[in-house]
Design an enzyme around this catalytic site. Structure first.
Site, PDB file in Angstrom:
ATOM      1  N   PHE A   1     -18.511 -10.450  63.449  1.00 14.08           N
ATOM      2  CA  PHE A   1     -19.606 -11.393  63.361  1.00 14.08           C
ATOM      3  C   PHE A   1     -20.720 -10.799  62.508  1.00 14.08           C
ATOM      4  O   PHE A   1     -20.687  -9.647  62.134  1.00 14.08           O
ATOM      5  CB  PHE A   1     -20.115 -11.739  64.759  1.00 14.08           C
ATOM      6  CG  PHE A   1     -19.041 -12.322  65.624  1.00 14.08           C
ATOM      7  CD1 PHE A   1     -18.550 -13.593  65.379  1.00 14.08           C
ATOM      8  CD2 PHE A   1     -18.494 -11.585  66.658  1.00 14.08           C
ATOM      9  CE1 PHE A   1     -17.543 -14.133  66.155  1.00 14.08           C
ATOM     10  CE2 PHE A   1     -17.484 -12.114  67.449  1.00 14.08           C
ATOM     11  CZ  PHE A   1     -17.012 -13.394  67.188  1.00 14.08           C
ATOM     12  N   HIS A   2     -21.690 -11.597  62.215  1.00 13.30           N
ATOM     13  CA  HIS A   2     -22.816 -11.191  61.392  1.00 13.30           C
ATOM     14  C   HIS A   2     -24.004 -10.929  62.310  1.00 13.30           C
ATOM     15  O   HIS A   2     -24.591 -11.874  62.827  1.00 13.30           O
ATOM     16  CB  HIS A   2     -23.144 -12.284  60.378  1.00 13.30           C
ATOM     17  CG  HIS A   2     -21.976 -12.670  59.538  1.00 13.30           C
ATOM     18  ND1 HIS A   2     -21.623 -11.959  58.420  1.00 13.30           N
ATOM     19  CD2 HIS A   2     -21.060 -13.646  59.659  1.00 13.30           C
ATOM     20  CE1 HIS A   2     -20.553 -12.500  57.880  1.00 13.30           C
ATOM     21  NE2 HIS A   2     -20.188 -13.525  58.621  1.00 13.30           N
ATOM     22  N   PRO A   3     -24.353  -9.672  62.522  1.00 13.22           N
ATOM     23  CA  PRO A   3     -25.453  -9.378  63.446  1.00 13.22           C
ATOM     24  C   PRO A   3     -26.766 -10.027  63.006  1.00 13.22           C
ATOM     25  O   PRO A   3     -27.096 -10.050  61.824  1.00 13.22           O
ATOM     26  CB  PRO A   3     -25.565  -7.855  63.388  1.00 13.22           C
ATOM     27  CG  PRO A   3     -24.237  -7.391  62.930  1.00 13.22           C
ATOM     28  CD  PRO A   3     -23.741  -8.464  61.999  1.00 13.22           C
TER      29      PRO A   3
END
Length: 108
Positions: free
Chosen positions: A38-40
């Site tokens: 995922f994209h933090p």
């Protein structure tokens, strides 16, 4: 997974492996294995002047911890998003960057 309610499913541990049992081993392996696809987001909170947890102000300027901002330093990435979007973070990040570019050009 060793409870009787799951017995019929015969679960088998894959990672980290049953040979690792101590808190120290599991903590080390968590750091070795854990990754995200995922994209933090949410790593640099944006907030008002009276919010002590805010890293950046509403114009993305980095706070200096004494009530001011660090001149010439802004955070312009997904870190300022309070929550992850329901889709990819690329487009919202581009929108943040475009807004920041306008602020930079106009010296806001």
């Amino acid at each position: 997974m060793g409870q009787s309610a799951l017995e019929n499913f015969q679960p088998q541990e894959v990672k980290p492996g049953v040979q690792y049992q101590t808190d120290g081993e599991l903590a080390t392996l968590a750091g070795d294995i854990a990754t995200t696809i995922f994209h933090p987001v949410g790593t640099t909170k944006m907030g008002r002047d009276d919010d002590p947890m805010a890293v950046v102000d509403p114009h993305l300027r980095v706070r200096d911890g004494r009530g001011g901002v660090i001149k010439g330093l802004r955070i312009v990435d997904a870190g300022v998003m309070p929550m992850i979007t329901s889709g990819n973070t690329n487009s919202p990040t581009l929108m943040i960057a475009e807004k920041a570019a306008k602020w930079l050009i106009s010296n806001e």
